[in-house]
Structures are given as structure tokens and as C-alpha cells.
Design an enzyme around this catalytic site. Structure first.
Site, PDB file in Angstrom:
ATOM      1  CE  LYS A   1      -5.798   5.616   3.830  1.00 18.43           C
ATOM      2  NZ  LYS A   1      -6.721   4.675   3.134  1.00 18.43           N
TER       3      LYS A   1
ATOM      4  CG  ASP B   1      -3.300   7.962  -1.958  1.00 26.91           C
ATOM      5  OD1 ASP B   1      -3.246   8.496  -0.831  1.00 26.91           O
ATOM      6  OD2 ASP B   1      -2.954   6.784  -2.171  1.00 26.91           O
TER       7      ASP B   1
ATOM      8  NE  ARG C   1      -0.685   1.823   3.551  1.00 28.36           N
ATOM      9  CZ  ARG C   1       0.421   2.558   3.701  1.00 28.36           C
ATOM     10  NH1 ARG C   1       1.604   2.036   3.935  1.00 28.36           N
ATOM     11  NH2 ARG C   1       0.339   3.873   3.600  1.00 28.36           N
ATOM     12  N   GLY C   2       0.187   2.404  -0.155  1.00 31.01           N
ATOM     13  CA  GLY C   2       0.929   3.649  -0.316  1.00 31.01           C
ATOM     14  C   GLY C   2       1.070   3.868  -1.816  1.00 31.01           C
ATOM     15  CB  ALA C   3       0.240   6.766  -3.961  1.00 31.76           C
TER      16      ALA C   3
HETATM   17  O1  MRU Z   1      -4.949   3.141   1.707  1.00 28.44           O
HETATM   18  P1  MRU Z   1      -3.464   3.395   1.745  1.00 28.44           P
HETATM   19  O2  MRU Z   1      -2.833   2.929   2.999  1.00 28.44           O
HETATM   20  O3  MRU Z   1      -2.782   2.890   0.506  1.00 28.44           O
HETATM   21  O4  MRU Z   1      -3.367   4.976   1.721  1.00 28.44           O
HETATM   22  C1  MRU Z   1      -2.093   5.556   1.708  1.00 28.44           C
HETATM   23  C2  MRU Z   1      -2.091   7.019   1.821  1.00 28.44           C
HETATM   24  O5  MRU Z   1      -3.106   7.675   1.834  1.00 28.44           O
HETATM   25  C3  MRU Z   1      -0.742   7.665   1.796  1.00 28.44           C
HETATM   26  O6  MRU Z   1      -0.738   8.834   2.560  1.00 28.44           O
HETATM   27  C4  MRU Z   1      -0.396   8.018   0.345  1.00 28.44           C
HETATM   28  O7  MRU Z   1      -0.531   6.905  -0.458  1.00 28.44           O
HETATM   29  C5  MRU Z   1       0.959   8.567   0.213  1.00 28.44           C
HETATM   30  S1  MRU Z   1       2.204   7.316   0.331  1.00 28.44           S
HETATM   31  C6  MRU Z   1       3.668   8.067   0.051  1.00 28.44           C
END
Ligand code: MRU
Length: 358
Positions: free
Chosen positions: A257, A246, A55-57
């Protein structure tokens, strides 16, 4: 220093070329267990992305690129037209696994374009090109995170309190991360920050991942429930907010998020600068504003039952569980990218990042 090295070398996504195998750290098992899992099939890959094992963009984009290389290796097609048809179908499945983070469709598109560009080459050369593209996306993110961390570090000073929401550290990206990048880099250079990590309901990325990464790196981190952000700001303990992203629309509206926009509204109220940090691969210039960003809706059980021994609500109670919200550009002090710090008006400063340089 040793602690920081341990954290930034964490291999959340690892492609073992000798073994031709893709491994990820299953982030749903953290912080209790650091377990690697191998992704082999398209079903396993879709599930891993949907269930937030990866996870994480930026990390989703990197993983998707390696997934497509793995899947390309398994395509059994006599000629390039048939290969491309199957590859595009697999790419579509991976690309649709989650809707909000634009890095996923960006990486998938880059892999499809690579396959198309090498379609007439022998199979081995085509596969090698796909591997190189995936590895490139990975290397590139490490470089971008390092630059974002450097730029972000210029926005804070030794001793500052920083509030962050969700997780935008090494697990969500590569190397330092984005929102956590300046904190880890500054700590590595002997600076001290006091970080407040929102727990980030409902999936607790702040609790399980951000506080874990920062604690292990030797950063002074304090975990708070999401509804405590206001009091720590009012107490004067926060000098800046750092969050990841994201998808950033062309006007600067930013999806991150769920709960991020509330933090930005509070920060505005208390006169605290609110910074968004992310690579240019997260900026979607084809998306004019936040109203055009698709917001992922998730299973209500994440709110009602997932973390509890017994359900916390009657089964018939309705739930609304959007995974992301959009922070209005007017609440954002600056957007930090690997190319520099963009200030309002974002329609101009973001567009300038994509102007062709002579
Ligand atoms: O649902 P997730 O855990 O994938 O959401 C992640 C986020 O919202 C992060 O803040 C975002 O992806 C930035 S990661 C560098």
C-alpha cells in the site's frame, strides 16, 4: 480470547455450497456496517474487486477463484473447446480487475489450468474440480496465514510496540492475516502488544479496517495519521514494523500500500526492524525487481472529495494517486513466509523457497 475468536472467524469470503452462492463482506461499509453482498455476474465481480469491496492481496486471489467457479457454472457451451474459450475470456476479465497484487493473476491462472486439465471430463466433474480448486486456495491460505503468524511471532517480544500500515489482517486474507497474524496469535496466547495503525490515506484501510479488527480483538491499538509514524518511532514506542505485501519481486523489492516505503525509510533511520509478511503466492519470481511491478493508479476523487462533505481541492487541481509503492529490498529486515523467514540476500533466500525439494 472470545474477542479474538470473533475476529479470526470473520468470513470475509463465504461460499455457500448448498445455495451455490458467493458472498463477501462489503469492506467499503466497514466499520459502520457488517454487510454481506452476493456476487453473481462478472460485472458485479469486477466492480467488487475494483471498488475494494473485497481487498487485500490474498483475499482478492481467493475471491477470484470462487468468482470463476460461479461464472463457469453459468457458461452454456456445447463442447469443451467452446467452454474453455468462454472461461478463459472471463478469467482474463477477473484477472485484469486490479494490476498490482500478484495473487489475483496467480489464482486465476490456477483456475484456468484446472479447467484445462479436466476439459475432457463431463461438465459436472469439471465444475466439481473447479470448486475444489477454489476451496483449496482458500484452505491453503488459512494454513499459510497460521504458519506466517507463528514465524512472525518469533520476531517480537511481550510488551513490544508494533507499527503497521494498511490492513493485512483477517479481512485481507483468511484467519489471522499476515502482518496482523503474529499480533492476533500472540494476544491469543496472553501476550501484550501496543500497535500503532497508520490511517493509510487515501482509502483509510488502517482506520476503517485495521483499528477495527485489532480493537475488536482486544489488542491495544492506537490510530495515527500517516504523517505521525516518525514521531512515534522517535519517541521509542515502536520496536518493529509489520506490513503485508501485494507483490514481492525476485530481489526482495516489495509492492505494498502507498506509504509503505516511507515507513521503511523512517524505520531504517530510527534503527527499527522492518518486516514484510506474506504467503509465497505473493512472491513473483518472474518479476526481477520493483521497477517491473505494475502500479495501480486510482481516481483522484479518492483524495479530493471522497471522504468530505465538500470538495477539499479545486476541481482543476491535478492529483497523483498511485495505490501502491515499492519498498527497496535494502530497507527490509526480513520477509516472513509460510515456509520460514527469508533474510538478505533475497535473490538467494527467496529462490530457495521455490527450489524443487527431492
Ligand atoms: O488496495 P488494498 O486495500 O487491496 O491494498 C492492500 C494492501 O496493500 C495490503 O497491505 C496487502 O494486500 C497485503 S494483505 C495481506
Amino acid at each position: 480470547m472470545e474477542a479474538i475468536q470473533t475476529v479470526i472467524r470473520v468470513q470475509n469470503i463465504r461460499y455457500d455450497k448448498a445455495e451455490e452462492a458467493l458472498y463477501i463482506i462489503d469492506q467499503t461499509k466497514l466499520p459502520g456496517e457488517e454487510r454481506e453482498i452476493r456476487l453473481r455476474t462478472v460485472e458485479e465481480m469486477e466492480e467488487a474487486i475494483r471498488a475494494l469491496r473485497v481487498r487485500g492481496a490474498p483475499a482478492i486471489g481467493i475471491c477470484a477463484a470462487y468468482c470463476l467457479y460461479v461464472l463457469a457454472r453459468s457458461i452454456d457451451a456445447p463442447e469443451s473447446g467452446a467452454f474453455l474459450e468462454q472461461f478463459r475470456a472471463l478469467a482474463q476479465r477477473i484477472g485484469n480487475a486490479r494490476p498490482t497484487a500478484v495473487n489475483l493473476s496467480w489464482a486465476v491462472r490456477a483456475m484456468v489450468e484446472t479447467a484445462e486439465a479436466h476439459r475432457d471430463e463431463p461438465r459436472a466433474a469439471l465444475l466439481e474440480a473447479l470448486y475444489e480448486k477454489a476451496a483449496d486456495i482458500h484452505r491453503d491460505d488459512i494454513e499459510k496465514c497460521t504458519k506466517i503468524s507463528e514465524y512472525g511471532l518469533t520476531l517480537v517480544k511481550d510488551g513490544d510496540g508494533i507499527l503497521t500500515h494498511c490492513n493485512a489482517g483477517p479481512l485481507a486474507t483468511s484467519r489471522y492475516g499476515t502482518a496482523l497474524g503474529p499480533i492476533l496469535l500472540g494476544t491469543e496466547r496472553g501476550m501484550t502488544f501496543h500497535v500503532f495503525s497508520d490511517e493509510t490515506r487515501p482509502l483509510l484501510q488502517g482506520t476503517r479496517l485495521t483499528s477495527y479488527e485489532l480493537q475488536r480483538a482486544g489488542v491495544d491499538v492506537t490510530l495515527i495519521c500517516d504523517n505521525m509514524a516518525s514521531i512515534v518511532m522517535k519517541n521509542g514506542w515502536v520496536q518493529a514494523c509489520f506490513v503485508g505485501c501485494d507483490r514481492v519481486a525476485a530481489n526482495g523489492d516489495t509492492a505494498n500500500k502507498i506509504g509503505t516505503s516511507g515507513v521503511a525509510i523512517l524505520a531504517k533511520h530510527y534503527g527499527i526492524p522492518f518486516y514484510v509478511l506474506g504467503p509465497t503466492s505473493t512472491i513473483d519470481m518472474a518479476c526481477p525487481d520493483g521497477d517491473h511491478i505494475p502500479i495501480e493508479q486510482r481516481d483522484p476523487q479518492e483524495i479530493k472529495t471522497m471522504w468530505y462533505e465538500k470538495p477539499m481541492a479545486l476541481p482543476e487541481v491535478k492529483c497523483y494517486n498511485p495505490a501502491f509503492d515499492v519498498t527497496d529490498h535494502s530497507l527490509i529486515t526480513a520477509i516472513v513466509t509460510e515456509q520460514g523467514i527469508c533474510r538478505p540476500p533475497y535473490t538467494e533466500s527467496l529462490a530457495a523457497l521455490f527450489e524443487k525439494k527431492p
